[in-house]
Write a protein that holds these residues in place. Sequence first.
Motif, mmCIF file in Angstrom:
data_model
loop_
_atom_site.group_PDB
_atom_site.id
_atom_site.type_symbol
_atom_site.label_atom_id
_atom_site.label_comp_id
_atom_site.label_asym_id
_atom_site.label_seq_id
_atom_site.Cartn_x
_atom_site.Cartn_y
_atom_site.Cartn_z
ATOM 1 N N LEU A 10 0.830 -1.207 0.000
ATOM 2 C CA LEU A 10 0.000 0.000 0.000
ATOM 3 C C LEU A 10 0.863 1.256 0.000
ATOM 4 O O LEU A 10 0.556 2.224 -0.689
ATOM 5 N N LEU A 13 2.274 1.633 -3.452
ATOM 6 C CA LEU A 13 1.219 2.058 -4.365
ATOM 7 C C LEU A 13 0.877 3.527 -4.174
ATOM 8 O O LEU A 13 0.534 4.223 -5.123
ATOM 9 N N VAL A 29 -3.516 -1.904 -13.949
ATOM 10 C CA VAL A 29 -3.301 -2.497 -12.640
ATOM 11 C C VAL A 29 -3.500 -4.003 -12.788
ATOM 12 O O VAL A 29 -4.520 -4.444 -13.317
ATOM 13 N N TYR A 45 -6.077 0.870 -5.122
ATOM 14 C CA TYR A 45 -5.156 1.672 -5.925
ATOM 15 C C TYR A 45 -5.907 2.348 -7.072
ATOM 16 O O TYR A 45 -5.739 3.553 -7.308
ATOM 17 N N ARG A 49 -6.171 6.418 -7.572
ATOM 18 C CA ARG A 49 -5.420 6.998 -8.689
ATOM 19 C C ARG A 49 -6.272 7.212 -9.936
ATOM 20 O O ARG A 49 -5.730 7.497 -11.005
ATOM 21 N N CYS A 122 0.254 -5.616 -8.370
ATOM 22 C CA CYS A 122 -0.195 -5.561 -6.978
ATOM 23 C C CYS A 122 0.320 -6.728 -6.155
ATOM 24 O O CYS A 122 0.745 -7.759 -6.689
#
Length: 160
Positions: A10, A13, A29, A45, A49, A122
């Motif tokens: 996290l 990210l 992603v 995320y 974003r 991720c």
Amino acid sequence: MMKVFVRLALWLLAFAPCFARGGGNEVVVVYNENVPSSKDVADYYAKMRDVPARQVFGFRLPDTEIMSRDEFRSDLQLPLAEKLQSAGLWKFGETTIQSAKGVPTHFIQGVIASKIRYAVLCYGVPLRIDEDPNIREPDDKTIPEVFRGNRASVDSELAW
């Protein structure tokens, strides 16, 4: 231990994409469908974003840190390329390779246009590709042993 990895993921990210100019439209992603928390991280995320939902891709990958080269190709690399093309984010075509040092000009198929600047892998996506004993490089003694293997990191192979 898992909490540490999730927190680290996290944190990365949150700060890694601070240098992006185009926002979420230039991002894909990638998460591992076999690791439930991987999708949670991907969704978080993407939300933070402003990455469009159509640019968040899940794949059935091993839930280990290392995957084989065959798993990488069949489960991640080729399916990701297909999704990028079908979503209109990549365009494939023919590219000319100019002649040099006696090698004639030739043509290859490859990505000729991309709307994507980077991919976010991720938590849960394997990190490394294991050595493949079926791939044999020329035995050149002038190349240090450390550079003769075919292990790789997943992110560098995708970038390549």
